[in-house]
Design a protein around this motif. Structure first.
Motif, PDB file in Angstrom:
ATOM      1  N   ILE A  67     -24.079  14.529  31.626  1.00  0.00           N
ATOM      2  CA  ILE A  67     -24.125  13.138  32.072  1.00  0.00           C
ATOM      3  C   ILE A  67     -25.062  13.017  33.264  1.00  0.00           C
ATOM      4  CG2 ILE A  67     -22.783  11.324  33.214  1.00  0.00           C
ATOM      5  CD1 ILE A  67     -20.423  12.137  31.401  1.00  0.00           C
ATOM      6  N   ALA A  68     -24.988  14.011  34.165  1.00  0.00           N
ATOM      7  CA  ALA A  68     -25.877  14.002  35.333  1.00  0.00           C
ATOM      8  C   ALA A  68     -27.335  14.146  34.911  1.00  0.00           C
ATOM      9  CB  ALA A  68     -25.491  15.131  36.284  1.00  0.00           C
ATOM     10  N   ILE A  69     -27.584  15.008  33.935  1.00  0.00           N
ATOM     11  CA  ILE A  69     -28.950  15.188  33.439  1.00  0.00           C
ATOM     12  C   ILE A  69     -29.426  13.916  32.739  1.00  0.00           C
ATOM     13  CG2 ILE A  69     -30.373  16.429  31.760  1.00  0.00           C
ATOM     14  CD1 ILE A  69     -28.676  18.900  32.328  1.00  0.00           C
ATOM     15  N   GLY A  70     -28.559  13.350  31.893  1.00  0.00           N
ATOM     16  CA  GLY A  70     -28.930  12.146  31.162  1.00  0.00           C
ATOM     17  C   GLY A  70     -29.213  10.979  32.079  1.00  0.00           C
ATOM     18  N   GLY A  71     -28.506  10.920  33.220  1.00  0.00           N
ATOM     19  CA  GLY A  71     -28.738   9.843  34.162  1.00  0.00           C
ATOM     20  C   GLY A  71     -30.120   9.881  34.781  1.00  0.00           C
ATOM     21  N   ALA A  72     -30.772  11.041  34.718  1.00  0.00           N
ATOM     22  CA  ALA A  72     -32.108  11.195  35.295  1.00  0.00           C
ATOM     23  C   ALA A  72     -33.216  11.054  34.257  1.00  0.00           C
ATOM     24  CB  ALA A  72     -32.216  12.566  35.978  1.00  0.00           C
ATOM     25  N   ILE A  73     -32.854  10.762  33.019  1.00  0.00           N
ATOM     26  CA  ILE A  73     -33.859  10.598  31.969  1.00  0.00           C
ATOM     27  C   ILE A  73     -33.552   9.320  31.210  1.00  0.00           C
ATOM     28  CG2 ILE A  73     -34.984  11.632  29.966  1.00  0.00           C
ATOM     29  CD1 ILE A  73     -33.774  14.298  30.769  1.00  0.00           C
ATOM     30  N   GLY A  74     -34.453   8.365  31.248  1.00  0.00           N
ATOM     31  CA  GLY A  74     -34.206   7.115  30.547  1.00  0.00           C
ATOM     32  C   GLY A  74     -35.489   6.442  30.128  1.00  0.00           C
ATOM     33  N   THR A  75     -35.344   5.176  29.758  1.00  0.00           N
ATOM     34  CA  THR A  75     -36.521   4.438  29.293  1.00  0.00           C
ATOM     35  C   THR A  75     -37.530   4.234  30.418  1.00  0.00           C
ATOM     36  OG1 THR A  75     -35.267   2.406  29.705  1.00  0.00           O
ATOM     37  CG2 THR A  75     -35.300   3.226  27.460  1.00  0.00           C
ATOM     38  N   GLY A  76     -37.073   4.323  31.670  1.00  0.00           N
ATOM     39  CA  GLY A  76     -38.010   4.224  32.787  1.00  0.00           C
ATOM     40  C   GLY A  76     -39.063   5.303  32.738  1.00  0.00           C
ATOM     41  N   LEU A  77     -38.671   6.498  32.284  1.00  0.00           N
ATOM     42  CA  LEU A  77     -39.633   7.592  32.133  1.00  0.00           C
ATOM     43  C   LEU A  77     -40.421   7.443  30.838  1.00  0.00           C
ATOM     44  CD1 LEU A  77     -40.853  10.381  32.824  1.00  0.00           C
ATOM     45  CD2 LEU A  77     -38.880  11.411  31.689  1.00  0.00           C
ATOM     46  N   PHE A  78     -39.735   7.248  29.735  1.00  0.00           N
ATOM     47  CA  PHE A  78     -40.393   7.258  28.438  1.00  0.00           C
ATOM     48  C   PHE A  78     -41.350   6.087  28.235  1.00  0.00           C
ATOM     49  CE2 PHE A  78     -36.639   9.912  27.247  1.00  0.00           C
ATOM     50  CZ  PHE A  78     -37.353  11.037  26.894  1.00  0.00           C
ATOM     51  N   LEU A  79     -41.009   4.919  28.799  1.00  0.00           N
ATOM     52  CA  LEU A  79     -41.862   3.744  28.620  1.00  0.00           C
ATOM     53  C   LEU A  79     -42.512   3.282  29.925  1.00  0.00           C
ATOM     54  CD1 LEU A  79     -39.941   1.488  26.078  1.00  0.00           C
ATOM     55  CD2 LEU A  79     -41.986   2.851  25.692  1.00  0.00           C
ATOM     56  N   GLY A  80     -41.708   3.209  31.000  1.00  0.00           N
ATOM     57  CA  GLY A  80     -42.207   2.676  32.262  1.00  0.00           C
ATOM     58  C   GLY A  80     -43.343   3.476  32.855  1.00  0.00           C
ATOM     59  N   ALA A  81     -43.400   4.770  32.559  1.00  0.00           N
ATOM     60  CA  ALA A  81     -44.450   5.616  33.127  1.00  0.00           C
ATOM     61  C   ALA A  81     -45.834   5.178  32.664  1.00  0.00           C
ATOM     62  CB  ALA A  81     -44.213   7.084  32.752  1.00  0.00           C
ATOM     63  N   GLY A  82     -45.926   4.553  31.500  1.00  0.00           N
ATOM     64  CA  GLY A  82     -47.225   4.103  31.012  1.00  0.00           C
ATOM     65  C   GLY A  82     -47.838   3.060  31.939  1.00  0.00           C
ATOM     66  N   THR A  83     -47.033   2.093  32.366  1.00  0.00           N
ATOM     67  CA  THR A  83     -47.514   1.075  33.299  1.00  0.00           C
ATOM     68  C   THR A  83     -47.867   1.693  34.643  1.00  0.00           C
ATOM     69  OG1 THR A  83     -46.159  -0.630  32.237  1.00  0.00           O
ATOM     70  CG2 THR A  83     -46.880  -1.045  34.497  1.00  0.00           C
ATOM     71  N   ALA A  84     -47.027   2.590  35.128  1.00  0.00           N
ATOM     72  CA  ALA A  84     -47.260   3.215  36.433  1.00  0.00           C
ATOM     73  C   ALA A  84     -48.530   4.065  36.425  1.00  0.00           C
ATOM     74  CB  ALA A  84     -46.057   4.063  36.827  1.00  0.00           C
ATOM     75  N   ILE A  85     -48.781   4.798  35.345  1.00  0.00           N
ATOM     76  CA  ILE A  85     -49.996   5.605  35.247  1.00  0.00           C
ATOM     77  C   ILE A  85     -51.232   4.718  35.280  1.00  0.00           C
ATOM     78  CG2 ILE A  85     -51.355   7.090  33.712  1.00  0.00           C
ATOM     79  CD1 ILE A  85     -48.692   8.325  32.786  1.00  0.00           C
ATOM     80  N   SER A  86     -51.186   3.603  34.570  1.00  0.00           N
ATOM     81  CA  SER A  86     -52.346   2.712  34.534  1.00  0.00           C
ATOM     82  C   SER A  86     -52.618   2.103  35.906  1.00  0.00           C
ATOM     83  CB  SER A  86     -52.126   1.596  33.508  1.00  0.00           C
ATOM     84  OG  SER A  86     -51.094   0.722  33.918  1.00  0.00           O
ATOM     85  N   LYS A  87     -51.604   2.017  36.759  1.00  0.00           N
ATOM     86  CA  LYS A  87     -51.768   1.423  38.085  1.00  0.00           C
ATOM     87  C   LYS A  87     -52.191   2.427  39.146  1.00  0.00           C
ATOM     88  CE  LYS A  87     -48.620  -2.525  37.616  1.00  0.00           C
ATOM     89  NZ  LYS A  87     -47.479  -3.245  38.223  1.00  0.00           N
ATOM     90  N   ALA A  88     -51.783   3.698  38.998  1.00  0.00           N
ATOM     91  CA  ALA A  88     -52.027   4.668  40.072  1.00  0.00           C
ATOM     92  C   ALA A  88     -52.742   5.925  39.628  1.00  0.00           C
ATOM     93  CB  ALA A  88     -50.702   5.048  40.733  1.00  0.00           C
ATOM     94  N   GLY A  89     -52.813   6.193  38.321  1.00  0.00           N
ATOM     95  CA  GLY A  89     -53.449   7.416  37.865  1.00  0.00           C
ATOM     96  C   GLY A  89     -52.604   8.644  38.177  1.00  0.00           C
ATOM     97  N   PRO A  90     -53.234   9.815  38.326  1.00  0.00           N
ATOM     98  CA  PRO A  90     -52.489  11.063  38.547  1.00  0.00           C
ATOM     99  C   PRO A  90     -51.633  11.054  39.805  1.00  0.00           C
ATOM    100  CG  PRO A  90     -54.761  11.521  37.937  1.00  0.00           C
ATOM    101  CD  PRO A  90     -54.683  10.055  38.189  1.00  0.00           C
ATOM    102  N   SER A  91     -51.972  10.220  40.799  1.00  0.00           N
ATOM    103  CA  SER A  91     -51.192  10.192  42.032  1.00  0.00           C
ATOM    104  C   SER A  91     -49.765   9.711  41.813  1.00  0.00           C
ATOM    105  CB  SER A  91     -51.875   9.306  43.077  1.00  0.00           C
ATOM    106  OG  SER A  91     -51.944   7.957  42.629  1.00  0.00           O
TER     107      SER A  91
END
Length: 483
Positions: free
Chosen positions: A34-58
């Motif tokens: 449950i603790a591990i699952g709480g740290a992995i969600g749609t924020g990583l799987f989908l949200g990271a795409g928007t964040a990468i486009s805004k900041a790049g590797p940083s």
């Protein structure tokens, strides 16, 4: 003795009876997952795409800095949990150390957080199913998932734990598999991307900060949204078989989980494909593994993301039921919500929460294209409030036990109060950043309305039942929660 269907009698010297009648049905294996699952969600799987486009590797730096803050928050929570492991943990600590209104506001705000998260995740799950079945109306799929998870949560906490265990296992296995495949591509050069994949992608396409440090800082609010849910392990305290051992162990492994599942996975993804090829709203994992040429990569990742959404919704039903019942035990919600069913699950509180989550199904029927955006507007701000309350409560608790007024914890948070104050300042910074982001600013419009509703509700409750708002130790005895 605890009553399985309603209130409890508890010891009169204890402000909260022994876990309010819940079954200690969550073992170490389930708590860890449950603790591990709480740290992995749609924020990583989908949200990271928007964040990468805004900041790049940083973006990697944003995840690392935010990860340190999250660990400080979780160690502070761990100290409080070993002092007094209770199911309504955040609200209980706020009530004890910050005052009755803080407890009232925290309980209702954390409940609201998971209600809107449940709406968002059932919406997301319905969207993901359209990948395979585009002709099925989105609202029907959302309703089906909502009813299935509702039934599972009513049966027993053990079933909740097992479902969450396997949901998390799917996510963990997928991330580890992606990392191993990515390392193979980078070191051995196989696959369609083997000739171009290189760690140099981290700095050769405009540098590590291609859009400036300011753009990197602006991604912090996206990153913090991805971390929402890690505190869920605190809600399981009242139903853990051995909270003094399992909860510290789960919290201490958090840095490893963040380093592996977030920073490690994104490091590999950004090395496989130049950051310029990632687009907002598109999973970077789907994009990267599409370049590798893995058959059915999009379908595999879609299944994993669907699992992540259902996992979050499952957790939402679990936590809303416990938090709402805790409020009812304190006479801060209708007394009927104190009732437990024969499996010792808070059936009435879960049912009410699930009915409100059903509003998300209605939005899927009325405005399927905008439903996800509408119902996630407040989640991040609710999470920031909860994390801030955890930090402030732990600061007050530490002052009390150092002065000899309370027992010292068996699991002490490292560092002095300065680390908690820095973490609080970081949360304030994230709230300010939200105000500057037009895509996220709506949450700051909604939250003042919620604050007014809380203030009015508290004022009314203060006049009708002063003992309830001031944390009457025996409030649960009058809650009307009998069978």
């Amino acid at each position: 003795m605890t009553q399985a269907t309603g209130g409890t009698t508890g010891d009169s010297t204890d402000p909260v009876p022994d876990e309010e009648g819940y079954e200690r049905g969550l073992g170490s294996r389930q708590i860890q997952m449950i603790a591990i699952g709480g740290a992995i969600g749609t924020g990583l799987f989908l949200g990271a795409g928007t964040a990468i486009s805004k900041a790049g590797p940083s973006l990697l730096l944003s995840y690392a800095v935010a990860g340190v803050v999250i660990f400080v928050i979780m160690r502070a929570l761990g100290e409080l949990l070993t002092y007094r492991p209770v199911s309504g943990s955040f609200a209980e600590y706020a009530r004890e150390f910050l005052g009755p209104f803080a407890g009232f506001a925290t309980g209702w705000t954390y409940w609201l957080f998971w209600v809107v998260t449940g709406m968002a995740e059932t919406t997301a799950a319905a969207v993901y199913v359209r990948f395979w079945a585009p002709d099925i109306p989105q609202w029907i799929t959302a309703l089906a998932f909502l009813l299935l998870l509702y039934a599972a949560n009513l049966i027993s906490v053990k079933l909740f734990g097992e479902i969450e265990f396997w949901f998390s296992m799917v996510k963990v296995t997928a991330i580890l598999g992606m990392i191993l495949i990515g390392v193979g591509v980078l070191t051995l050069g196989f696959s369609d991307a083997g000739d171009t994949a290189s760690i140099t992608h981290l700095w050769q396409d405009g540098g590590f900060f291609p859009k400036g440090i300011g753009a990197t800082v602006m991604t912090l609010q996206i990153v913090m949204f991805a971390y929402l849910g890690v505190e869920l392990v605190g809600v399981t305290a009242g139903e853990s078989e051995n909270p003094e051992k399992t909860l510290p162990r789960a919290i201490n492994t958090l840095p490893l989980r963040i380093a592996l599942f977030y920073i490690g996975a994104l490091l590999i993804i950004l090395s496989l494909v130049p950051w310029t090829e990632f687009q907002p709203g598109v999973s970077p994992f789907v994009a990267a593994f599409g370049k590798i040429g893995i058959p059915a990569a999009a379908g595999i990742i879609n299944f994993v993301v669907l699992t992540a959404a259902l996992s979050s919704c499952n957790s939402g039903m679990y936590s809303t039921g416990r938090m709402l019942r805790d409020l009812a035990l304190r006479r801060q919600a209708p007394g009927r919500l104190t009732r437990l069913n024969s499996h010792r699950t808070p059936a009435a509180a879960i049912t009410v929460s699930c009915l409100l989550m059903g509003a998300g199904v209605l939005l899927n029927y009325l405005v399927p294209e905008r439903a996800f955006q509408y119902i996630t507007s407040i989640a991040t701000v609710c999470g920031l409030w909860t994390w801030g309350v955890i930090l402030a409560s732990q600061i007050r608790y530490r002052t009390a036990w150092k002065a000899g007024r309370l027992p010292a914890p068996t699991f002490r948070a490292p560092g002095g109060n300065w680390s908690r104050w820095l973490a609080l300042a970081f949360l304030v910074l994230v709230a300010v950043l939200i105000a500057f982001d037009p895509d996220a600013r709506i949450s700051l419009y909604v939250f003042p309305g919620w604050a007014v509703a809380l203030a009015v509700g508290y004022a009314v409750l203060s006049r009708r039942d002063p003992g309830a708002v001031h944390g009457d130790p025996h409030a649960h005895l009058h809650a009307g929660g009998g069978s």
